[in-house]
Design a protein around this motif. Structure first.
Motif, PDB file in Angstrom:
ATOM      1  N   GLY A   1     -31.408  21.848  12.485  1.00  0.00           N
ATOM      2  CA  GLY A   1     -30.893  23.115  11.989  1.00  0.00           C
ATOM      3  C   GLY A   1     -29.409  23.268  12.160  1.00  0.00           C
ATOM      4  N   ASP A   2     -28.861  22.698  13.262  1.00  0.00           N
ATOM      5  CA  ASP A   2     -27.425  22.879  13.497  1.00  0.00           C
ATOM      6  C   ASP A   2     -26.568  21.995  12.603  1.00  0.00           C
TER       7      ASP A   2
ATOM      8  N   ARG B   1     -32.509  27.784  10.437  1.00  0.00           N
ATOM      9  CA  ARG B   1     -32.288  26.790  11.496  1.00  0.00           C
ATOM     10  C   ARG B   1     -33.467  26.759  12.465  1.00  0.00           C
TER      11      ARG B   1
ATOM     12  N   ASP C   1     -29.805  31.813  10.407  1.00  0.00           N
ATOM     13  CA  ASP C   1     -30.352  31.608  11.753  1.00  0.00           C
ATOM     14  C   ASP C   1     -31.851  31.364  11.696  1.00  0.00           C
TER      15      ASP C   1
ATOM     16  N   ASP D   1     -28.630  25.309   1.289  1.00  0.00           N
ATOM     17  CA  ASP D   1     -27.461  25.222   2.173  1.00  0.00           C
ATOM     18  C   ASP D   1     -26.278  25.979   1.575  1.00  0.00           C
TER      19      ASP D   1
ATOM     20  N   ASP E   1     -36.054  23.559  13.161  1.00  0.00           N
ATOM     21  CA  ASP E   1     -36.230  23.000  14.505  1.00  0.00           C
ATOM     22  C   ASP E   1     -37.679  23.085  14.956  1.00  0.00           C
TER      23      ASP E   1
ATOM     24  N   ARG F   1     -30.898  18.733   1.512  1.00  0.00           N
ATOM     25  CA  ARG F   1     -30.122  19.971   1.513  1.00  0.00           C
ATOM     26  C   ARG F   1     -29.532  20.142   0.111  1.00  0.00           C
TER      27      ARG F   1
ATOM     28  N   LEU G   1     -26.771  22.149   9.310  1.00  0.00           N
ATOM     29  CA  LEU G   1     -26.539  22.917   8.087  1.00  0.00           C
ATOM     30  C   LEU G   1     -25.265  23.730   8.215  1.00  0.00           C
TER      31      LEU G   1
END
Length: 667
Positions: free
Chosen positions: A86-87, A56, A53, A40, A60, A72, A89
């Motif tokens: 994912g969102d 993430r 991206d 992270d 997912d 993390r 992070l």
């Protein structure tokens, strides 16, 4: 019935006498666990299509599996439970420590059915140790998923900025700067060193191909003593992937190079003239000379009233024939470092009485004669800082003209070291000619008269010209080198903290004999860039050490003052500074490091997994049986003699047998 009752009771009693054990075996299964470590840190945000991206999307796409446990990590690892969307992070970590994250997982799942670790990272380690070493002894396989591309875009980065930790005011300070680049081969990048936004020096470096390092040497001259922070910067150039790796801050402790030297001479002498000329030629020295004319009187005026205002006492043949014991004792009690140079005018008897406990060597048996002898560096002297930087090898000093050494016998003081002995007839004798003594009060001695000859050399000794001045300069610097005798010492754990780091200070407190004090009251007053002052008490942790956590601080330069007291008596004070700002450590090396992740996987028995296939890989682990329950066999043993109901049953059977006999009239 009666025999059955009696036999059963006696059987139970005999059984208990043999101390039997009841063993019960239970077979169950422990559910499997799979730790998923997700990087992270900030480094995953670089690039037009940043690895963040892809990370993430991979998270997912993971299957909903009860075995998964998410973490993390950046500088530290934190558990995220059984799901990590994912969102959630933020990719804001300023450091990456993969070894610490693996260590956290190993500790959290010790003794449990951990079947493996999935590590999702770009592999760029900016803190901690190499995780490949930890992987060799890791108890379960580590499967690594590389986030990002190993080939970074166009970028110029400051690879290193190297300089001395300690420098002197008004003396040049060299700074070596290493620069690496990709995509800018053959171009020239500017390099600057600035302080508080003001550029001090400029340079340029031609960028090589292939990511090789280009080096440029720059110089700054600190104007004043104190802790100086210099910002070294390269570029920026057009089209860089990031400019956050273009700068670095180096911290230098600058000392006052202006030292005050008091020269006390026993009488006018050629050695005094050579010594004085060499000292006064050094602009970093403020030289005061007093030459004895009569007891208590000097040619240049009275002896300074405040001897403590000087940094070094140089005895040039002192005490001489006109010296008096009172003045000699005052000089000896000054507490100043001492450099003694023998001349033919020196009164060795008074020298032994007044300065015998100060100098590295003292005359044990005083004789009036002198003899010619050469200088012979000892092995200890050749490796000592006093004989470094002379422009010639230390062994070459044996070619210097001979000097007059006294026939008196010299005895080295405890802790003293002979750097050069006497050479006569080609043989080195165990007689000190140059000696030094370390400790709370440093001292050095040159025990040969006629050292002026070392400054006026013939042409055949041209390579030794200047050696006398440099040797004298080294002796002055060594004797006046600062020694940390502070009773209170407080320092930040880092010179520069990140904007999300907790600022911590560590302190120490000592008594008059520098013994640790653990019951002092130590407080720090921290001044913020805005001018606000906050006072905090430091917490003792034992053995004279103290700590304080100042929390997360806004960016800027902070100063602090520490005070310590014990029983209402002040022990001492200390001061310092630290900075808070963007570390940019994550941007030093853009791009992934798949080689490191391959090592981690191979050494642990795992494998490298494609980030886009991470979901199917985790699902396949279950299908292949890699996430199987761990059989648990539980054995319980119960000693029957410890069961009271068995004894009660035996007594009940015997009682029943007696009652039946009684009722049947058989008793």
């Amino acid at each position: 019935m009666l025999p059955v009752l009696r036999f059963t009771a006696l059987f139970l009693v005999l059984l208990l006498l043999f101390d039997p054990v009841w063993r019960r075996v239970t077979r169950t299964g422990e559910a499997p666990l799979l730790a998923v470590l997700v990087d992270d840190s900030e480094s995953l945000t670089l690039g037009a299509g940043p690895p963040a991206d892809a990370v993430r999307a991979a998270l997912d796409g993971l299957p909903a599996d009860a075995a998964l446990r998410f973490y993390r990590f950046g500088a530290e690892a934190a558990p995220a439970g059984r799901a990590l969307p994912g969102d959630s992070l933020r990719f804001a970590g300023e450091r990456t420590d993969i070894a610490a994250a693996l260590g956290r997982v190993e500790a959290d799942f010790a003794g449990r059915n951990l079947r493996g670790v999935v590590l999702v990272s770009d592999g760029r380690v900016t803190d901690g140790r190499n995780p490949a070493y930890l992987a060799e002894r890791f108890p379960v396989p580590i499967w690594t998923a590389v986030a990002g591309d190993s080939v970074s875009g166009r970028d110029v980065r400051l690879a290193r900025a190297v300089t001395n930790d300690v420098a002197y005011a008004r003396s040049p300070l060299p700074v070596q700067v290493g620069v690496r680049a990709s995509g800018y081969a053959g171009q020239t990048a500017p390099v600057t060193i600035s302080e508080n936004g003001r550029v001090l020096t400029r340079g340029a470096v031609e960028l090589p191909a292939g990511g090789a390092e280009a080096v440029v040497d720059l110089t700054v001259t600190p104007a004043a003593p104190g802790v100086r922070r210099y910002t070294v910067a390269v570029g920026p150039l057009a089209g860089e992937a990031t400019t956050r790796n273009n700068t670095a801050v180096v911290e230098v402790r600058v000392l006052d190079d202006r030292r005050r030297v008091l020269v006390v001479a026993g009488a006018p002498d050629p050695d005094l003239a050579a010594l004085r000329a060499a000292l006064e030629a050094d602009r970093s020295l403020d030289v005061t000379v007093r030459t004895q004319r009569a007891p208590g009187l000097f040619y240049e005026g009275a002896l300074p009233a405040r001897l403590g205002a000087f940094d070094l006492l140089v005895l040039a043949g002192y005490p001489g024939p006109a010296a008096d014991g009172q003045t000699a004792e005052r000089l000896a009690a000054s507490g100043l470092p001492v450099l003694f140079v023998l001349t033919r005018q020196t009164d060795l008897s008074l020298l032994a009485r007044a300065f015998g406990d100060v100098l590295p060597a003292a005359p044990a048996a005083v004789r009036a004669g002198f003899a010619e002898a050469g200088l012979a560096p000892t092995p200890a002297g050749e490796a000592h800082p006093v004989f470094e930087g002379l422009g010639v090898d230390a062994s070459r000093l044996s070619a210097l003209p001979p000097v007059a050494v006294t026939t008196s016998r010299w005895t080295l003081a405890p802790g003293a070291r002979s750097l050069a002995g006497v050479r006569r007839g080609g043989a080195a004798l165990d007689v000190p000619l140059v000696a030094v003594r370390a400790g709370a009060r440093r001292s050095a001695a040159v025990l040969g008269a006629g050292t002026w000859r070392w400054r006026t050399l013939p042409d055949d000794l041209g390579d030794l010209r200047g050696a006398y001045d440099r040797l004298l300069d080294n002796l002055v610097r060594w004797t006046t080198a600062p020694q940390d005798r502070r009773r209170v010492r407080v320092r930040p754990d880092r010179a520069l903290f990140g904007e999300r780091d907790r600022v911590t200070l560590t302190g120490q407190a000592y008594g008059e004999s520098l013994e640790p004090i653990s019951d002092a009251r130590l407080t720090v007053a921290v001044r913020a860039p805005s001018g606000d002052v906050q006072r905090e008490a430091m917490r003792p942790v034992g053995n004279g050490r103290y700590v304080v956590d100042l929390g997360v601080r806004p960016a800027g330069t902070y100063t602090f003052t520490a005070e310590a007291e014990r029983g209402g008596v002040e022990l001492g004070t200390d001061r310092g500074s630290f900075g808070v700002g963007a570390l940019a450590a994550e941007f030093r090396e853009p791009g992934a490091d798949p080689a490191l992740l391959r090592q981690v996987a191979a050494r642990s028995g795992g494998a490298v997994v494609g980030l886009d296939t991470l979901g199917s890989f985790v699902a396949g682990l279950r299908e292949r049986g890699a996430l199987a329950d761990r059989p648990l066999v539980r054995e319980d043993e119960t000693p029957l003699v410890g069961l009271p109901w068995l004894l009660a049953l035996a007594v009940a059977l015997l009682t029943a047998e007696w009652v039946i006999r009684k009722r049947a009239g058989m008793v």
